[in-house]
Design an enzyme around this catalytic site. Sequence first.
Site: not given
Length: 185
Positions: A5-6, A29, A33, A52
């Site tokens: 994820t970003d 979170y 990750k 997103w």
Amino acid sequence: LALSTDFVFAGTASAPYREDDERDPINVYGASKLAGEDAVLAAGGTVVRTSWLFARDGQGFTNAILRAARSGEPLRVVADQHGTPTWADDLADGLLELGGRPVRSSRIFHVANAGPVSRYELACAIVDAARRVGAKGSEVQAVTSVPTPGRAPRPGNSALETSRIRALGIAMPDWRSHLDALVRE
């Protein structure tokens, strides 16, 4: 291959994040990750970061905005969070293309649609697309993020730079190209 994820980034950069930029998550979170990325890389695997995600079905940000646009409900949307919306089908296509490529020296890739945008700008584009197909539409008001007790902080800028996959010949379209499909459902 592992999806990430970003949110592994702090969100303080002034430009989209590159694969090798420093990771510094600001919430649990993102930290989980980051730990997953480290484990995958230590085992010799490949990490793909995306951001997103949106699709025809779902409970995410884009679908919530679309529901509000259909009802005419006014919206207050943060204008100080920037990211790279990614159509789920494009992510799947990008993963398939990436998986079909020969062994690479890089083991971290960003797979996201083109076009960094703020959540406010994304909401306005969704409302405009919904109006084009007859929805009531909504008034969208830009607001700034305010930390909320008990809610995880979000990066201010988590847009992903995708030149590494483009160098492999994998082109991701602009996220705007999928708005009509989103609102037609």
